[in-house]
Design a protein around this motif. Sequence first.
Motif, PDB file in Angstrom:
ATOM      1  N   GLU A  71       1.044  -0.960  -0.259  1.00 51.48           N
ATOM      2  CA  GLU A  71       0.147  -0.014   0.002  1.00 51.48           C
ATOM      3  C   GLU A  71       1.194   1.241   0.005  1.00 51.48           C
ATOM      4  O   GLU A  71       0.588   2.281  -0.807  1.00 51.48           O
ATOM      5  CB  GLU A  71      -0.671   0.311   1.373  1.00 51.48           C
ATOM      6  N   ARG A  72       1.982   1.224   0.827  1.00 51.95           N
ATOM      7  CA  ARG A  72       2.569   2.494   0.858  1.00 51.95           C
ATOM      8  C   ARG A  72       3.425   2.338  -0.956  1.00 51.95           C
ATOM      9  O   ARG A  72       3.332   4.008  -1.694  1.00 51.95           O
ATOM     10  CB  ARG A  72       3.771   2.286   1.677  1.00 51.95           C
ATOM     11  N   ALA A  73       3.769   1.395  -1.104  1.00 58.11           N
ATOM     12  CA  ALA A  73       4.979   1.380  -3.035  1.00 58.11           C
ATOM     13  C   ALA A  73       3.561   1.976  -3.700  1.00 58.11           C
ATOM     14  O   ALA A  73       3.496   3.111  -4.434  1.00 58.11           O
ATOM     15  CB  ALA A  73       4.849  -0.190  -3.191  1.00 58.11           C
ATOM     16  N   ALA A  74       2.147   1.098  -3.431  1.00 55.66           N
ATOM     17  CA  ALA A  74       0.789   2.247  -4.305  1.00 55.66           C
ATOM     18  C   ALA A  74       0.994   3.112  -4.003  1.00 55.66           C
ATOM     19  O   ALA A  74       0.371   4.422  -5.667  1.00 55.66           O
ATOM     20  CB  ALA A  74       0.074   1.068  -4.080  1.00 55.66           C
ATOM     21  N   GLU A 122      11.547   0.226  -3.397  1.00 60.89           N
ATOM     22  CA  GLU A 122      12.651  -0.392  -2.285  1.00 60.89           C
ATOM     23  C   GLU A 122      11.480  -0.672  -0.834  1.00 60.89           C
ATOM     24  O   GLU A 122      11.794  -1.447   0.048  1.00 60.89           O
ATOM     25  CB  GLU A 122      13.459   0.798  -2.262  1.00 60.89           C
ATOM     26  N   ALA A 123      10.234   0.102  -1.059  1.00 58.02           N
ATOM     27  CA  ALA A 123       8.902  -0.366  -0.254  1.00 58.02           C
ATOM     28  C   ALA A 123       8.929  -1.031   0.176  1.00 58.02           C
ATOM     29  O   ALA A 123       8.392  -2.150   1.683  1.00 58.02           O
ATOM     30  CB  ALA A 123       8.169   1.013  -0.452  1.00 58.02           C
ATOM     31  N   LYS A 124       8.956  -2.578  -1.281  1.00 56.05           N
ATOM     32  CA  LYS A 124       9.058  -3.991  -1.058  1.00 56.05           C
ATOM     33  C   LYS A 124      10.090  -4.659  -0.641  1.00 56.05           C
ATOM     34  O   LYS A 124       9.883  -5.604  -0.210  1.00 56.05           O
ATOM     35  CB  LYS A 124       8.090  -4.328  -2.326  1.00 56.05           C
ATOM     36  N   ARG A 125      11.204  -4.434  -0.155  1.00 57.18           N
ATOM     37  CA  ARG A 125      12.344  -4.851  -0.220  1.00 57.18           C
ATOM     38  C   ARG A 125      12.982  -5.139   0.899  1.00 57.18           C
ATOM     39  O   ARG A 125      14.566  -4.849   0.915  1.00 57.18           O
ATOM     40  CB  ARG A 125      13.378  -4.249  -1.378  1.00 57.18           C
ATOM     41  N   PRO A 173      11.910   8.063   0.515  1.00 55.29           N
ATOM     42  CA  PRO A 173      11.968   7.061   1.899  1.00 55.29           C
ATOM     43  C   PRO A 173      11.493   6.654   2.763  1.00 55.29           C
ATOM     44  O   PRO A 173      11.297   5.707   3.825  1.00 55.29           O
ATOM     45  CB  PRO A 173      13.713   7.129   2.242  1.00 55.29           C
ATOM     46  N   ALA A 174      11.158   8.088   2.874  1.00 54.15           N
ATOM     47  CA  ALA A 174      10.390   7.895   4.968  1.00 54.15           C
ATOM     48  C   ALA A 174       9.176   7.027   4.977  1.00 54.15           C
ATOM     49  O   ALA A 174       8.787   6.599   5.000  1.00 54.15           O
ATOM     50  CB  ALA A 174      10.306   9.626   5.023  1.00 54.15           C
ATOM     51  N   ILE A 175       8.795   7.575   4.076  1.00 55.39           N
ATOM     52  CA  ILE A 175       7.045   7.411   2.889  1.00 55.39           C
ATOM     53  C   ILE A 175       7.015   5.929   2.589  1.00 55.39           C
ATOM     54  O   ILE A 175       6.657   4.750   3.594  1.00 55.39           O
ATOM     55  CB  ILE A 175       6.338   7.910   2.309  1.00 55.39           C
ATOM     56  N   ALA A 176       8.563   5.845   2.227  1.00 64.08           N
ATOM     57  CA  ALA A 176       8.606   4.004   1.719  1.00 64.08           C
ATOM     58  C   ALA A 176       8.713   3.082   2.857  1.00 64.08           C
ATOM     59  O   ALA A 176       8.288   2.240   2.643  1.00 64.08           O
ATOM     60  CB  ALA A 176       9.847   3.381   0.999  1.00 64.08           C
ATOM     61  N   SER A 177       9.699   3.234   3.735  1.00 59.06           N
ATOM     62  CA  SER A 177       9.685   2.500   5.430  1.00 59.06           C
ATOM     63  C   SER A 177       8.737   2.922   6.548  1.00 59.06           C
ATOM     64  O   SER A 177       9.254   2.341   7.067  1.00 59.06           O
ATOM     65  CB  SER A 177      10.985   3.033   5.664  1.00 59.06           C
ATOM     66  N   GLY A 178       7.937   3.703   6.143  1.00 60.36           N
ATOM     67  CA  GLY A 178       6.581   3.441   6.942  1.00 60.36           C
ATOM     68  C   GLY A 178       6.603   4.828   8.179  1.00 60.36           C
ATOM     69  O   GLY A 178       6.289   4.814   9.646  1.00 60.36           O
ATOM     70  N   GLY A 464      20.099   7.907  -0.695  1.00 65.54           N
ATOM     71  CA  GLY A 464      19.890   6.887  -1.800  1.00 65.54           C
ATOM     72  C   GLY A 464      19.264   6.499  -1.427  1.00 65.54           C
ATOM     73  O   GLY A 464      19.154   5.961  -0.723  1.00 65.54           O
ATOM     74  N   ILE A 465      18.022   5.333  -2.090  1.00 69.40           N
ATOM     75  CA  ILE A 465      16.989   5.166  -1.334  1.00 69.40           C
ATOM     76  C   ILE A 465      17.225   4.314  -0.299  1.00 69.40           C
ATOM     77  O   ILE A 465      16.305   4.525   1.138  1.00 69.40           O
ATOM     78  CB  ILE A 465      15.352   5.330  -2.682  1.00 69.40           C
ATOM     79  N   LYS A 466      18.297   3.234  -1.091  1.00 67.77           N
ATOM     80  CA  LYS A 466      18.040   2.021  -0.311  1.00 67.77           C
ATOM     81  C   LYS A 466      18.377   2.711   1.090  1.00 67.77           C
ATOM     82  O   LYS A 466      18.483   2.580   2.393  1.00 67.77           O
ATOM     83  CB  LYS A 466      18.576   0.646  -0.851  1.00 67.77           C
TER      84      LYS A 466
END
Length: 484
Positions: A71-74, A122-125, A173-178, A464-466
């Motif tokens: 959902e974050r990725a979406a 990256e949200a999925k990884r 990256p903040a949103i991707a990682s929650g 760098g996102i990761k």
Amino acid sequence: MTNNVQESLQLKKYLLIDGKKVEADKYTNLYSPYSGEKIAEIAMANETLVKEAISAADKAFPKIAGMPAFERAAILERFVALLTERSDEAARILALECAKPLTFAKAEVSRTIETYKFAAEEAKRIHGETIPFDASPGGVGRIGYTVRKPIGVIGAITPFNFPLNLVAHKVGPAIASGNSIVLKPASQTPLSAIFIAELFQEAGLPDGVLNVVTGSGSVVGEALIHDNRVQMITFTGSPAVGIGIRNKAGLKKTTLELGSNAAVIVDKNVEIDRIIERCVMGAFSNQGQVCISLQRIYAHEDIYDELVEKLTAATKQLKIGDPLDLNTYISALISKNETERAVSWIKEARQQGAIVLTGGETQEGILQPTILTNVHPTLKVSCQEVFAPIVIVNKVSSVDEAIGHVNNSRYGLQAGIYTENVNQALTAANQLEVGAVLINDIPTFRVDHMPYGGVKESGTGREGIKYAIEEMTEMKLIVWNQNL
């Protein structure tokens, strides 16, 4: 100019807190650095409003932290689609608020889209690893693994020079990682940050996850640093401010992307015609207002004269003028004060024996792209961060001598070397005191998924996102005892 951008002119821009537009008691006028035209009125937050934004982020954190990765990725993917659709509008906002020539503004928007795509991926990884506990006699019968957990409210403080993409390197990256965010954009470039936040609302980001608080650093920045609910400060800006943040932050996590005076070494036997275009871009794109802008060139004496001649000829061809003209390469610096400072540094260099091969003057308020030679290493244009369209070219007798000059700096972000000699390349890679070494390229190279950051006074941590996600999460160990 598109209608949407026209509508942004002369309008009040409010704070964005908990998904709502919030009034401030005080506003300040925002002017175009190029034309001096009034663009908008910008809200100036006080400490109370900053705390409201932190409260909103704190309240929203459990919602974004508990959201499944897909959902974050979406949300990030929907945002990418919206920004792609409105990319021309975003580029014109950049050209207006920071005088970025439109050709470079369009490139920044494209990179920003790519950066958020990386964030969605990256949200999925985000994952940990299993630990072989039976490698120790005391660990037999136990199974362990790590997970990465979001840390909470992140205070993001961003600069003017890449107001879309450097925001993306913190917000993505903040949103991707929650995590939830309180964003303080640079005072000269708030329009792009507000634009981004509104697109995220449209993309379905829950209220309070991204809050934009404009105002002075002494108010907004200080409130973010001192509030215990803020778990991390991610900052891009000057070393003086970054060091101050580090000193005040206590046990808060910090990522600090600070200054630089990036250099490239050009060895003998290098084919000069193949590198001139890259050197011009590295030195003068975005008026030299790039952390990894090519500020120093150390050229081997065998090719020095050819390099200087061809670099000067290419630089004289650059078009100066209106950032909204697609043919413009050089436009105004971010403020008149910055222009005056840069001109004074050139004047100081001249007085100390430096030679100005081209530029060195202003043209209708715009600093001409400037090449200096015979520059002593203690002069400001050499040892400090010039952040203007100025590059020095000095002669050296060997790569070893050049490495010594590059390392004789309080900064260490990125450096490059052009050479046909593998041993020289390996020597430079090992001995240059920087966060990244570019072989056969300028130090101005960056793609948005690589680890980016420096040593010395160039900062701490990596973007760098990761790699930013690793900074924005904590490792947690889970151990199962099977011996019962």
